[in-house]
Design a protein around this motif. Structure first.
Motif, mmCIF file in Angstrom:
data_model
loop_
_atom_site.group_PDB
_atom_site.id
_atom_site.type_symbol
_atom_site.label_atom_id
_atom_site.label_comp_id
_atom_site.label_asym_id
_atom_site.label_seq_id
_atom_site.Cartn_x
_atom_site.Cartn_y
_atom_site.Cartn_z
ATOM 1 N N ARG A 72 4.014 -4.395 -3.001
ATOM 2 C CA ARG A 72 4.357 -4.818 -1.636
ATOM 3 C C ARG A 72 5.662 -5.614 -1.610
ATOM 4 O O ARG A 72 6.507 -5.400 -0.753
ATOM 5 C CB ARG A 72 3.220 -5.631 -1.038
ATOM 6 N N ASP A 73 5.844 -6.535 -2.557
ATOM 7 C CA ASP A 73 7.078 -7.316 -2.611
ATOM 8 C C ASP A 73 8.287 -6.427 -2.882
ATOM 9 O O ASP A 73 9.349 -6.617 -2.302
ATOM 10 C CB ASP A 73 6.984 -8.420 -3.661
ATOM 11 N N ILE A 74 8.124 -5.464 -3.787
ATOM 12 C CA ILE A 74 9.222 -4.523 -4.040
ATOM 13 C C ILE A 74 9.536 -3.747 -2.769
ATOM 14 O O ILE A 74 10.696 -3.610 -2.380
ATOM 15 C CB ILE A 74 8.876 -3.558 -5.195
ATOM 16 N N ALA A 75 8.501 -3.255 -2.098
ATOM 17 C CA ALA A 75 8.700 -2.448 -0.889
ATOM 18 C C ALA A 75 9.339 -3.237 0.248
ATOM 19 O O ALA A 75 9.989 -2.660 1.116
ATOM 20 C CB ALA A 75 7.360 -1.863 -0.434
ATOM 21 N N ARG A 76 9.178 -4.546 0.268
ATOM 22 C CA ARG A 76 9.827 -5.369 1.291
ATOM 23 C C ARG A 76 11.328 -5.486 1.064
ATOM 24 O O ARG A 76 12.070 -5.842 1.960
ATOM 25 C CB ARG A 76 9.206 -6.761 1.317
ATOM 26 N N LYS A 77 11.769 -5.209 -0.141
ATOM 27 C CA LYS A 77 13.177 -5.387 -0.485
ATOM 28 C C LYS A 77 13.902 -4.088 -0.817
ATOM 29 O O LYS A 77 15.115 -4.014 -0.783
ATOM 30 C CB LYS A 77 13.294 -6.335 -1.669
#
Length: 138
Positions: A72-77
């Motif tokens: 999720r954190d990767i996908a936010r960036k």
């Protein structure tokens, strides 16, 4: 916040698919990976996005190693859309772009004005506004 990768190497079944790849992309910068089929372009992108684990080297978004970040954190960036997406042919361009907001919205919240503005910005900045209602198949 830059995307950096250093000395990335990826092996498939003992065979090197990528060796010593390095790249830094600053915020707002556009880069292109160009090369013949089989030269490792998609493999490099997948390793930078944390979709495959490199045999050597590392990728980082800002100061955070991709290997230690949640999906999720990767996908936010960072977004990764493969050349052959697995989206249904009847999905529209706007619906596909809208999916890019999912990591920011979550399961139980609906899209708000900020999300709609981000979707419009993405369509406009990539020159896709006129194609927003076309299906991916078109």
């Amino acid at each position: 916040m830059p995307l950096r990768c250093s000395q990335l190497s990826v092996h498939y079944g003992g065979r090197k698919a990528l060796s010593g790849f390095r790249l830094t992309v600053q915020k707002g910068e556009i880069r292109a990976l160009i090369g013949p089929n089989g030269s490792g372009k998609s493999t490099a992108l997948q390793a930078m996005a944390g979709l495959i684990r490199p045999a050597e080297g590392h990728a980082a978004i800002g100061v955070s190693p991709v290997s230690s970040m949640s999906r999720r954190d990767i996908a936010r960036k960072l977004a990764f859309l493969p050349q052959q997406p697995s989206a249904p042919d009847e999905m529209t361009v706007a619906q596909l772009v809208r999916q890019g907001r999912f990591p920011h919205v979550g399961l139980f919240r609906s899209y708000d004005r900020e999300d709609e503005a981000a979707i419009e910005w993405a369509l406009e900045s990539t020159g896709l506004t006129s194609l927003a209602d076309r299906t991916l198949q078109e």
